[in-house]
Design an enzyme around this catalytic site. Structure first.
Site, mmCIF file in Angstrom:
data_model
loop_
_atom_site.group_PDB
_atom_site.id
_atom_site.type_symbol
_atom_site.label_atom_id
_atom_site.label_comp_id
_atom_site.label_asym_id
_atom_site.label_seq_id
_atom_site.Cartn_x
_atom_site.Cartn_y
_atom_site.Cartn_z
ATOM 1 N N CYS A 29 -6.606 -3.067 4.015
ATOM 2 C CA CYS A 29 -7.785 -2.816 4.847
ATOM 3 C C CYS A 29 -7.646 -1.413 5.424
ATOM 4 C CB CYS A 29 -7.927 -3.878 5.934
ATOM 5 S SG CYS A 29 -6.496 -3.991 7.030
ATOM 6 N N HIS A 632 3.279 7.617 -19.448
ATOM 7 C CA HIS A 632 2.012 6.961 -19.091
ATOM 8 C C HIS A 632 0.894 7.603 -19.912
ATOM 9 C CE1 HIS A 632 -1.414 5.583 -16.704
ATOM 10 N NE2 HIS A 632 -0.605 4.740 -16.103
#
Length: 710
Positions: A29, A632
């Protein structure tokens, strides 16, 4: 005290909660990481609380665990989710019948688990709206300032189209708040959030609201001559239905979704899985829209109006008591997340009364909180406490500009027990002034910050009250200190020792330059600045250099260097040039990006494959001496779920430089809208002497592109 790197903090948090295998899900949050763990007992709360960058931890029932970070929470969340071990985003696992039963029984553990769940429901229904509510409050604040300076009459009935449009920019949030709350509440209760939003939207359509006060057949409107109010009732299928404008209402969606969850889950048990997508939403709407219009909607409005009326009575009959109670209550409600019901009442007041009387006294609490933080900041400057100065500066900025108190509370106030009593005095002083001066109202929902001062009326009274609260708390904390005398003496002694050690530490010697082969045609000089993603080109004396995947002496002859080979052919760029903030910030270590010429991806170093992503987009390799390398492929390509990736290896396998890892369809990656840049980083960069990328050139597959020194 050394501040951990973003990568280091993410890894330590992951270990502290029991490792990736103990994480079922992770969200965040405005200030907190929110973990759903498989076993909450595995979380090492003491170790997590001790981490630099962690403001505090909040264990909860049901194996939920919160870690308070503050304003940097989004970055920490990204760092955790981008760790190779979190490539799956968590580890949900199938459970046996015994485990399922044990989980059901576990939900009841703790004396107040039901209360915790209730307030979690309230909080999670509002928390995702924090940003848009703050945005709307700032738009209101700007409009109010223009009104105060006579630029526009903010409350005029005949405003121009321009200002009507400006009004719509903030009214959109408050009017359609019930639909947003319904969506979040349904998501919290694990049912289709769009069904919750649809049910609430049905009673907010122009068709429904247009019947209020109209001459539509079947609609009757009566006027209360005493109160000057009117009430419309529609006769639908022969039954009376009270008509209300549900814009801005929050109790209605909260009540509605609680019942909808029972209906929705019950229907899922009735209908076979292959027809649930059609019939569960259909019957949910068929049942809940009439129930909301006939029963839940009016009940929600009555409940909200009743609570608002009660507080209004207290405000009208004992305004001083009310003005004191509110700011003294909030410091205990906010840390527990129990303040959302009062926030909901503010919205109800604005919708029904046209103004709110809670936010004014609440401002006394917020500014007392920020004043205490200011006192801590002044002390940290006076005593040269670097870490606390950084924490207090960020918390004060979040408070004064955004009206957000959590960074101050979790980062500072709850850590030092001497702050709260002094902050409460500031709350008392501010609330008392609000009460004595006759109260402060506002016609808009606003986060109580410096920027929203103009929305409060009378503004002068509000400024006097919040200023008194702020400076009272600041002075009490500054002159009394937030540490005891013994703690202050110890901290100052540790500071002096650290500063003395820093003064005596010799300056680091510059790394010797060396030449490395760029490819078959050129030599590129790499010095100590190579790690900053620069293309070093100054010539230097020859020095022995290792070939890819082998060890060789460095130019100084002290230690060893390892050359990492290019996993793909193409143009080498620095991490600062890639469009991924996590890699660009070096959160996953130093390294390079390569714009690939083809989709042939090979091992850049000898070692063991520790991680092979199921989607084929990432590979983790550990060398025999512990250097951890991540390859990656592309940015955000995990979202392709393996489409276009042909993986040729599996985790646990030994590889040597040049072994094929995967064949990638670069055309498919580009067609899906993702970047193809292949990234190679050294994950444990922080524990190494140096990691030097060699950028700004075209390389063949297998050419050295990174030099690593232990």
């Amino acid at each position: 005290m050394n501040t951990p790197t973003p990568e280091g903090l993410a890894e330590k948090i992951l270990r502290g909660v029991g490792g990736p295998e103990n994480i079922e899900s992770l969200t965040h949050c405005a200030t907190r990481l929110r973990f759903q763990l498989h076993d909450g007992a595995k979380a090492d709360q003491a170790a997590l609380d001790a981490l630099d960058g962690v403001m505090g931890t909040v264990p909860q029932s049901g194996d939920r665990f919160q870690i308070v970070i503050g304003g940097a929470v989004a970055g920490v969340y990204s760092n955790i989710m981008n760790l190779p071990s979190m490539s799956g985003g968590g580890t949900p696992r199938p459970q046996s019948d015994a485990e399922v039963k044990a989980e059901i029984r576990a939900k009841g553990r703790g004396r107040f688990a039901w209360l915790d769940n209730f307030f979690e429901y309230l909080s999670d229904s509002f928390r995702p709206l924090l940003g848009v509510l703050l945005g709307a409050s700032l738009i209101i604040a700007i409009a109010s300032m223009l009104d105060a300076f006579g630029v526009v009459d903010f409350r005029a009935a005949d405003k121009s189209a321009t200002w009507v449009f400006v009004d719509s920019m903030w009214r959109s949030v408050l009017y359609f708040l019930p639909i947003m709350v319904a969506y979040n509440a349904a998501k919290k209760l694990k049912i289709d959030p769009w069904v919750g939003a649809t049910v609430m939207a049905a009673v907010m359509t122009p068709n429904f609201t247009g019947m209020i006060g109209s001459k539509t057949p079947g609609v009757t409107t009566t006027t209360n001559a005493t109160l000057g109010t009117s009430e419309s009732v529609a006769h639908v299928f022969g039954l009376p239905m009270q008509l209300n404008d549900y814009g801005g209402q929050v109790f209605v969606p909260l009540l509605m979704v609680a019942l909808l969850a029972l209906v929705y889950k019950g229907l899922k048990r009735i209908f076979p899985e292959n027809v649930q997508m059609v019939f569960v939403p259909f019957f949910s709407m068929l049942i809940m829209i009439p129930l909301t219009a006939f029963l839940i909607g009016p009940m929600g409005i009555w409940a909200g109006n009743g609570l608002g009326t009660g507080l209004s009575w207290l405000n009208g009959n004992a305004p001083i008591v009310f003005a004191i109670v509110i700011p003294l209550l909030y410091p205990f409600l906010v840390p527990l997340g129990l303040h959302w019901p009062l926030n909901a009442l503010m919205l109800v007041n604005i919708n029904t009364l046209g103004y709110d009387f809670i936010q004014g006294p609440m401002g006394a609490w917020n500014f007392a909180c920020f004043g205490a933080t200011a006192g801590v900041l002044l002390l940290s400057i006076r005593h040269r406490e670097r870490d606390m100065r950084q924490t207090a500066t960020g918390a004060l900025a979040a408070g004064l500009l955004g009206g957000i108190s959590e960074p101050s509370l979790y980062g500072i106030h709850l850590r030092f027990k001497r702050i709260y009593p002094r902050m409460l005095v500031g709350c008392l002083v501010g609330g008392l002034i609000v009460g004595i001066l006759g109260g402060v109202d506002t016609k808009a929902f606003a986060f109580t910050s410096v920027l929203t001062i103009p929305v409060f009326d009378p503004m002068i009274k509000y400024i006097v009250a919040i200023s008194a609260a702020f400076f009272t708390s600041m002075a009490l904390v500054y002159f009394a200190d937030y540490r005891t005398k013994e703690e202050r003496a110890q901290v100052n002694a540790e500071r002096d020792a650290a500063e003395a050690a820093d003064d005596k530490a010799p300056a680091p010697a510059p790394a010797p330059a060396e030449t490395v082969p760029a490819d078959d045609r050129e030599l590129v000089t790499v010095g100590a600045t190579a790690a900053a993603d620069t293309d070093a080109s100054a010539a230097a004396g020859p020095a022995p250099v290792a070939t890819a995947g082998t060890d060789a002496p460095t130019a100084t002859g002290t230690g060893k260097a390892l050359e990492l080979a290019a996993p793909v052919a193409g143009r080498v760029v620095g991490l600062g040039e890639v469009e991924d903030p996590v890699f660009a910030s070096r959160a996953l270590g130093e390294g390079v990006g390569i714009e690939p010429a083809d989709g042939h991806v090979v091992a850049p170093v000898d070692g063991e494959l520790i991680t092979v992503a199921e989607t084929g987009h990432a590979f983790g390799i550990r060398t025999t001496d512990g250097i951890e390398v991540l390859v990656h492929i592309g940015i955000d390509t995990v979202k392709m779920r393996g489409q276009g990736f042909d993986v040729r290896v599996e985790a646990g396998r030994k590889v040597t430089v040049g072994d094929l890892l995967a064949e990638v369809d670069l055309g498919a990656v580009r067609a899906a809208g993702y970047s193809t840049v292949t990234l190679m980083t050294v994950l444990n960069t922080a524990s190494l002497t140096s990691v030097e990328p060699h950028t700004g050139r075209d390389v063949a597959v297998g050419a050295p592109v990174v030099t690593v020194r232990r």
